[in-house]
Design an enzyme around this catalytic site. Sequence first.
Site, PDB file in Angstrom:
ATOM      1  N   SER A  20       1.113  -1.474  -0.182  1.00 49.62           N
ATOM      2  CA  SER A  20       0.271  -0.420  -0.190  1.00 49.62           C
ATOM      3  C   SER A  20       0.795   0.969  -0.157  1.00 49.62           C
ATOM      4  CB  SER A  20      -0.764   0.182   1.192  1.00 49.62           C
ATOM      5  OG  SER A  20      -1.315   0.795   1.343  1.00 49.62           O
ATOM      6  N   LYS A  71     -13.631  -4.563   2.698  1.00 50.49           N
ATOM      7  CA  LYS A  71     -14.308  -3.113   2.948  1.00 50.49           C
ATOM      8  C   LYS A  71     -16.572  -3.189   2.783  1.00 50.49           C
ATOM      9  CE  LYS A  71     -11.466  -0.418  -0.739  1.00 50.49           C
ATOM     10  NZ  LYS A  71     -11.740   0.408  -1.869  1.00 50.49           N
ATOM     11  N   ASP A 107     -13.800   6.360  -1.856  1.00 51.66           N
ATOM     12  CA  ASP A 107     -12.933   5.806  -3.074  1.00 51.66           C
ATOM     13  C   ASP A 107     -13.806   6.602  -4.602  1.00 51.66           C
ATOM     14  OD1 ASP A 107     -11.639   4.036  -2.263  1.00 51.66           O
ATOM     15  OD2 ASP A 107     -12.797   2.130  -2.403  1.00 51.66           O
ATOM     16  N   ALA A 132     -18.103  -4.122 -13.532  1.00 48.56           N
ATOM     17  CA  ALA A 132     -19.500  -4.585 -12.320  1.00 48.56           C
ATOM     18  C   ALA A 132     -18.328  -5.054 -11.079  1.00 48.56           C
ATOM     19  CB  ALA A 132     -20.123  -5.070 -12.956  1.00 48.56           C
ATOM     20  N   GLY A 134     -16.718  -4.097  -6.680  1.00 46.97           N
ATOM     21  CA  GLY A 134     -16.483  -3.000  -5.821  1.00 46.97           C
ATOM     22  C   GLY A 134     -16.909  -1.448  -6.249  1.00 46.97           C
ATOM     23  N   TYR A 226      -3.174   1.967 -11.330  1.00 44.52           N
ATOM     24  CA  TYR A 226      -1.832   3.475 -11.771  1.00 44.52           C
ATOM     25  C   TYR A 226      -0.606   2.410 -11.416  1.00 44.52           C
ATOM     26  CZ  TYR A 226      -1.771   1.739  -6.261  1.00 44.52           C
ATOM     27  OH  TYR A 226      -1.871   0.990  -5.220  1.00 44.52           O
TER      28      TYR A 226
END
Length: 284
Positions: A20, A71, A107, A132, A134, A226
């Site tokens: 992360s 999440k 987000d 389709a 999260g 990214y």
Amino acid sequence: MNISPRTKLVGLIGHPVEHSLSPKLHNSLYEKYKLDYVYLAFDIVPDDVGKAVEALKILGFKGFNVTIPHKEKIIWFLDSLDTEAAIIGAVNTVKQEGGKLIGYNTDGMGFVDSIKRRGVELKDKSALVLGAGGSARAICVYLLKEGIRKLHIYNRTKEKALDLIEHLERFFPCTSLGYVAGEDINCVHPDLVINTTPVGMWPHIDVMPIENFEFLPHMTVVDIIYNPLETLFLKKARQTGCITINGLDMLVGQAIKAIEIWTGVKVDYDEAIRTLSEKDKSLL
Ligand code: ATR
């Protein structure tokens, strides 16, 4: 960094978390903005989410981010959700206030901001979302909230796209929502195209989420990937003259929103990008 007994704690739970970029980004920004906060990352297996939340609460964390795969599950352990997070059914940012835990989804907020800061209007425009899962769900809810008039969703598994459309129709009954099959993808001519799938991500950088897509110069094309910063999909879009937005914009955007929720401070977007690239040269 000058940690004292007054330093406020924030952080991240996920599994895994070792790659992360969030600790680097947050801690650098706290230093730059002289915010007395420290951001820590915790690798928490799914069975331990409840215990981890309890621990963060007892330790007085002001808030924390939540990443894959927690999440959705995190919602069980929260006291309330903001409206959009409730519709999305997923939370990536939690704030502790007066002993209560409130869930948000930054987000989607970061996504919308990354588009608006490029001067792109969303109201009454049309969009095509690829995927389709999260991320698509969060992005669709915020697009619809911003007044997108027409939304098409394409997904490898059609049923999943239809489920998402049915869900969205309940909350946004006045918008035109529909599934588009791969063979019809060039008939929809959207103003905005968003790839939310991992197709094109390193190391498989030579593939695109849809082959033979006809980019048109008026389109704004977004890829939430990214790594690499410019996917093959974005490269083709740029070469056609489209405005292109990469996943780093969204990553930074969601972090800025989380910082605002926790500290009340609005971090400048360009400052955040500069800070991150100073810390991680591979990013620019
Ligand atoms: P996220 O939270 O990042 O959205 P997710 O919920 O697992 O992750 O969703 C990933 C999305 O990318 C899904 O729409 C998935 O398609 P399926 O519903 O068919 O699984 C899509 N996706 C993942 N890998 C893909 C691939 N190789 N080709 C096409 N679509 C892919």
